[in-house]
Every structure is written in C-alpha cells, then in structure tokens.
Scaffold this motif. Structure first.
Motif, PDB file in Angstrom:
ATOM      1  N   ILE A  45      20.320  51.889  22.337  1.00 49.52           N
ATOM      2  CA  ILE A  45      21.656  51.687  21.767  1.00 49.52           C
ATOM      3  C   ILE A  45      21.979  52.788  20.748  1.00 49.52           C
ATOM      4  O   ILE A  45      21.096  53.529  20.310  1.00 49.52           O
ATOM      5  CB  ILE A  45      21.768  50.295  21.090  1.00 49.52           C
ATOM      6  CG1 ILE A  45      20.662  50.062  20.043  1.00 49.52           C
ATOM      7  CG2 ILE A  45      21.692  49.189  22.116  1.00 49.52           C
ATOM      8  CD1 ILE A  45      21.085  50.294  18.657  1.00 49.52           C
ATOM      9  N   ILE A  46      23.261  52.852  20.409  1.00 39.81           N
ATOM     10  CA  ILE A  46      23.742  53.694  19.320  1.00 39.81           C
ATOM     11  C   ILE A  46      24.619  52.806  18.458  1.00 39.81           C
ATOM     12  O   ILE A  46      25.487  52.095  18.971  1.00 39.81           O
ATOM     13  CB  ILE A  46      24.552  54.901  19.834  1.00 39.81           C
ATOM     14  CG1 ILE A  46      23.706  55.749  20.778  1.00 39.81           C
ATOM     15  CG2 ILE A  46      25.060  55.740  18.663  1.00 39.81           C
ATOM     16  CD1 ILE A  46      24.471  56.896  21.428  1.00 39.81           C
ATOM     17  N   THR A  47      24.406  52.855  17.147  1.00 31.30           N
ATOM     18  CA  THR A  47      25.221  52.032  16.258  1.00 31.30           C
ATOM     19  C   THR A  47      26.550  52.732  15.976  1.00 31.30           C
ATOM     20  O   THR A  47      26.710  53.923  16.263  1.00 31.30           O
ATOM     21  CB  THR A  47      24.502  51.771  14.923  1.00 31.30           C
ATOM     22  OG1 THR A  47      24.353  53.009  14.232  1.00 31.30           O
ATOM     23  CG2 THR A  47      23.153  51.120  15.149  1.00 31.30           C
ATOM     24  N   LYS A  48      27.464  51.997  15.381  1.00 34.39           N
ATOM     25  CA  LYS A  48      28.773  52.564  15.037  1.00 34.39           C
ATOM     26  C   LYS A  48      28.640  53.659  13.986  1.00 34.39           C
ATOM     27  O   LYS A  48      29.512  54.511  13.872  1.00 34.39           O
ATOM     28  CB  LYS A  48      29.710  51.457  14.564  1.00 34.39           C
ATOM     29  CG  LYS A  48      30.078  50.515  15.692  1.00 34.39           C
ATOM     30  CD  LYS A  48      30.969  49.391  15.242  1.00 34.39           C
ATOM     31  CE  LYS A  48      31.241  48.475  16.438  1.00 34.39           C
ATOM     32  NZ  LYS A  48      32.012  47.298  16.067  1.00 34.39           N
ATOM     33  N   SER A  49      27.536  53.657  13.234  1.00 36.75           N
ATOM     34  CA  SER A  49      27.317  54.698  12.234  1.00 36.75           C
ATOM     35  C   SER A  49      26.536  55.883  12.798  1.00 36.75           C
ATOM     36  O   SER A  49      26.249  56.830  12.080  1.00 36.75           O
ATOM     37  CB  SER A  49      26.582  54.114  11.026  1.00 36.75           C
ATOM     38  OG  SER A  49      25.337  53.588  11.422  1.00 36.75           O
ATOM     39  N   SER A  77      26.931  43.204  15.577  1.00 34.73           N
ATOM     40  CA  SER A  77      28.269  43.799  15.601  1.00 34.73           C
ATOM     41  C   SER A  77      28.254  45.271  15.192  1.00 34.73           C
ATOM     42  O   SER A  77      29.243  45.974  15.391  1.00 34.73           O
ATOM     43  CB  SER A  77      29.218  43.018  14.701  1.00 34.73           C
ATOM     44  OG  SER A  77      28.754  43.025  13.363  1.00 34.73           O
ATOM     45  N   ALA A  78      27.149  45.771  14.637  1.00 41.25           N
ATOM     46  CA  ALA A  78      27.054  47.177  14.247  1.00 41.25           C
ATOM     47  C   ALA A  78      26.757  48.092  15.426  1.00 41.25           C
ATOM     48  O   ALA A  78      26.810  49.310  15.305  1.00 41.25           O
ATOM     49  CB  ALA A  78      25.983  47.351  13.170  1.00 41.25           C
ATOM     50  N   ILE A  79      26.447  47.511  16.586  1.00 41.44           N
ATOM     51  CA  ILE A  79      26.131  48.310  17.766  1.00 41.44           C
ATOM     52  C   ILE A  79      27.421  48.661  18.500  1.00 41.44           C
ATOM     53  O   ILE A  79      28.248  47.802  18.762  1.00 41.44           O
ATOM     54  CB  ILE A  79      25.159  47.546  18.688  1.00 41.44           C
ATOM     55  CG1 ILE A  79      23.860  47.258  17.939  1.00 41.44           C
ATOM     56  CG2 ILE A  79      24.880  48.347  19.957  1.00 41.44           C
ATOM     57  CD1 ILE A  79      22.930  46.318  18.656  1.00 41.44           C
ATOM     58  N   SER A  80      27.576  49.918  18.825  1.00 41.91           N
ATOM     59  CA  SER A  80      28.801  50.405  19.468  1.00 41.91           C
ATOM     60  C   SER A  80      28.715  50.266  20.985  1.00 41.91           C
ATOM     61  O   SER A  80      27.802  50.817  21.614  1.00 41.91           O
ATOM     62  CB  SER A  80      29.034  51.866  19.107  1.00 41.91           C
ATOM     63  OG  SER A  80      30.094  52.399  19.866  1.00 41.91           O
ATOM     64  N   LEU A  81      29.659  49.555  21.559  1.00 40.74           N
ATOM     65  CA  LEU A  81      29.722  49.385  23.013  1.00 40.74           C
ATOM     66  C   LEU A  81      29.958  50.724  23.697  1.00 40.74           C
ATOM     67  O   LEU A  81      29.242  51.106  24.605  1.00 40.74           O
ATOM     68  CB  LEU A  81      30.839  48.396  23.370  1.00 40.74           C
ATOM     69  CG  LEU A  81      31.262  48.296  24.830  1.00 40.74           C
ATOM     70  CD1 LEU A  81      30.117  47.773  25.677  1.00 40.74           C
ATOM     71  CD2 LEU A  81      32.466  47.402  24.979  1.00 40.74           C
ATOM     72  N   GLU A  82      30.964  51.474  23.243  1.00 39.66           N
ATOM     73  CA  GLU A  82      31.332  52.724  23.903  1.00 39.66           C
ATOM     74  C   GLU A  82      30.233  53.771  23.796  1.00 39.66           C
ATOM     75  O   GLU A  82      29.864  54.412  24.778  1.00 39.66           O
ATOM     76  CB  GLU A  82      32.631  53.301  23.319  1.00 39.66           C
ATOM     77  CG  GLU A  82      33.873  52.490  23.640  1.00 39.66           C
ATOM     78  CD  GLU A  82      34.111  51.373  22.627  1.00 39.66           C
ATOM     79  OE1 GLU A  82      33.403  51.327  21.593  1.00 39.66           O
ATOM     80  OE2 GLU A  82      34.982  50.533  22.885  1.00 39.66           O
ATOM     81  N   LEU A  83      29.684  53.957  22.590  1.00 35.46           N
ATOM     82  CA  LEU A  83      28.658  54.988  22.404  1.00 35.46           C
ATOM     83  C   LEU A  83      27.390  54.644  23.169  1.00 35.46           C
ATOM     84  O   LEU A  83      26.761  55.524  23.762  1.00 35.46           O
ATOM     85  CB  LEU A  83      28.352  55.162  20.918  1.00 35.46           C
ATOM     86  CG  LEU A  83      29.471  55.756  20.068  1.00 35.46           C
ATOM     87  CD1 LEU A  83      29.087  55.759  18.601  1.00 35.46           C
ATOM     88  CD2 LEU A  83      29.840  57.145  20.531  1.00 35.46           C
ATOM     89  N   SER A  84      27.001  53.370  23.177  1.00 39.39           N
ATOM     90  CA  SER A  84      25.791  52.963  23.890  1.00 39.39           C
ATOM     91  C   SER A  84      25.953  53.149  25.391  1.00 39.39           C
ATOM     92  O   SER A  84      25.021  53.591  26.077  1.00 39.39           O
ATOM     93  CB  SER A  84      25.454  51.507  23.575  1.00 39.39           C
ATOM     94  OG  SER A  84      25.136  51.366  22.201  1.00 39.39           O
ATOM     95  N   GLN A  85      27.128  52.831  25.931  1.00 38.26           N
ATOM     96  CA  GLN A  85      27.369  53.006  27.364  1.00 38.26           C
ATOM     97  C   GLN A  85      27.350  54.490  27.724  1.00 38.26           C
ATOM     98  O   GLN A  85      26.803  54.868  28.753  1.00 38.26           O
ATOM     99  CB  GLN A  85      28.693  52.375  27.770  1.00 38.26           C
ATOM    100  CG  GLN A  85      28.638  50.867  27.825  1.00 38.26           C
ATOM    101  CD  GLN A  85      29.969  50.252  28.200  1.00 38.26           C
ATOM    102  OE1 GLN A  85      31.027  50.851  28.053  1.00 38.26           O
ATOM    103  NE2 GLN A  85      29.917  49.014  28.681  1.00 38.26           N
ATOM    104  N   LYS A  86      27.933  55.340  26.889  1.00 35.10           N
ATOM    105  CA  LYS A  86      27.934  56.779  27.171  1.00 35.10           C
ATOM    106  C   LYS A  86      26.514  57.338  27.131  1.00 35.10           C
ATOM    107  O   LYS A  86      26.143  58.161  27.964  1.00 35.10           O
ATOM    108  CB  LYS A  86      28.804  57.516  26.147  1.00 35.10           C
ATOM    109  CG  LYS A  86      30.282  57.341  26.377  1.00 35.10           C
ATOM    110  CD  LYS A  86      31.084  58.098  25.335  1.00 35.10           C
ATOM    111  CE  LYS A  86      32.558  57.831  25.479  1.00 35.10           C
ATOM    112  NZ  LYS A  86      33.341  58.477  24.411  1.00 35.10           N
ATOM    113  N   ALA A  87      25.722  56.896  26.181  1.00 37.02           N
ATOM    114  CA  ALA A  87      24.355  57.401  26.062  1.00 37.02           C
ATOM    115  C   ALA A  87      23.506  56.972  27.250  1.00 37.02           C
ATOM    116  O   ALA A  87      22.706  57.743  27.767  1.00 37.02           O
ATOM    117  CB  ALA A  87      23.718  56.907  24.763  1.00 37.02           C
TER     118      ALA A  87
END
Length: 91
Positions: A45-49, A77-87
């Motif tokens: 995962i990638i967090t929003k930060s 909720s700190a985990i980013s849906l968009e960034l995690s999917q892209k990664a």
C-alpha cells in the motif's frame, strides 16, 4: 405555471450540481470504504502522506504497516486507494 417557471431554473441547477458534484463524491467514498474493508495482510500500500509499505497486521479501524524504517500503526482511512492501485498495477 408562472410559479413553476420561476422555480424551474433553480431545480435544474440543483439537479446539475447533484450529478456533477455530489453523486461522484458519494461514489468515491463508497469505493474507498470497500477498499479499506478488503485490505489483507501482505497487501502493498501507499498512504495518503506517501509512505510505502506492506500490511503486517490488521485491526478493526487500524493497520500496522511494515516499511523500510520499521513498523507503523495507522488508521485504515490513511491508506490511499488511488496511489495503492497505481503502485500495484505498475508491478
């Protein structure tokens, strides 16, 4: 008919705002909730930060993320849906 004609532009404006702003925001929030519920141990995962890591432990409202620097406990909720999917798609 006269009063209806006065309220028609206001009603039309509300309908446009709903379909262009409110509804997409609700759908995005629903997708994020589903993503948070579907997380499992081992997911990258990638967090929003911007913190990259792998889920080591799951709790009801939080997760423990294993990073290169160690383990960090944070809210789901700190985990980013968009960034995690892209990664995950890039690998």
């Amino acid at each position: 008919m006269g009063q209806m004609g006065q309220f028609l532009p206001l009603l039309l404006m509300f309908v446009v705002v709903y379909f262009l702003m409110i509804r997409p925001q609700q759908q995005k929030a629903k997708k994020e909730k589903e993503f948070e519920a579907a997380l499992k141990v081992g997911d990258k995962i990638i967090t929003k930060s911007g913190i990259h890591g792998k889920i080591a432990e799951l709790y009801e409202d939080s997760v423990v993320v294993e990073t290169m620097a160690g383990k960090i406990k944070m809210e789901r909720s700190a985990i980013s849906l968009e960034l995690s999917q892209k990664a995950n798609a890039a690998k």
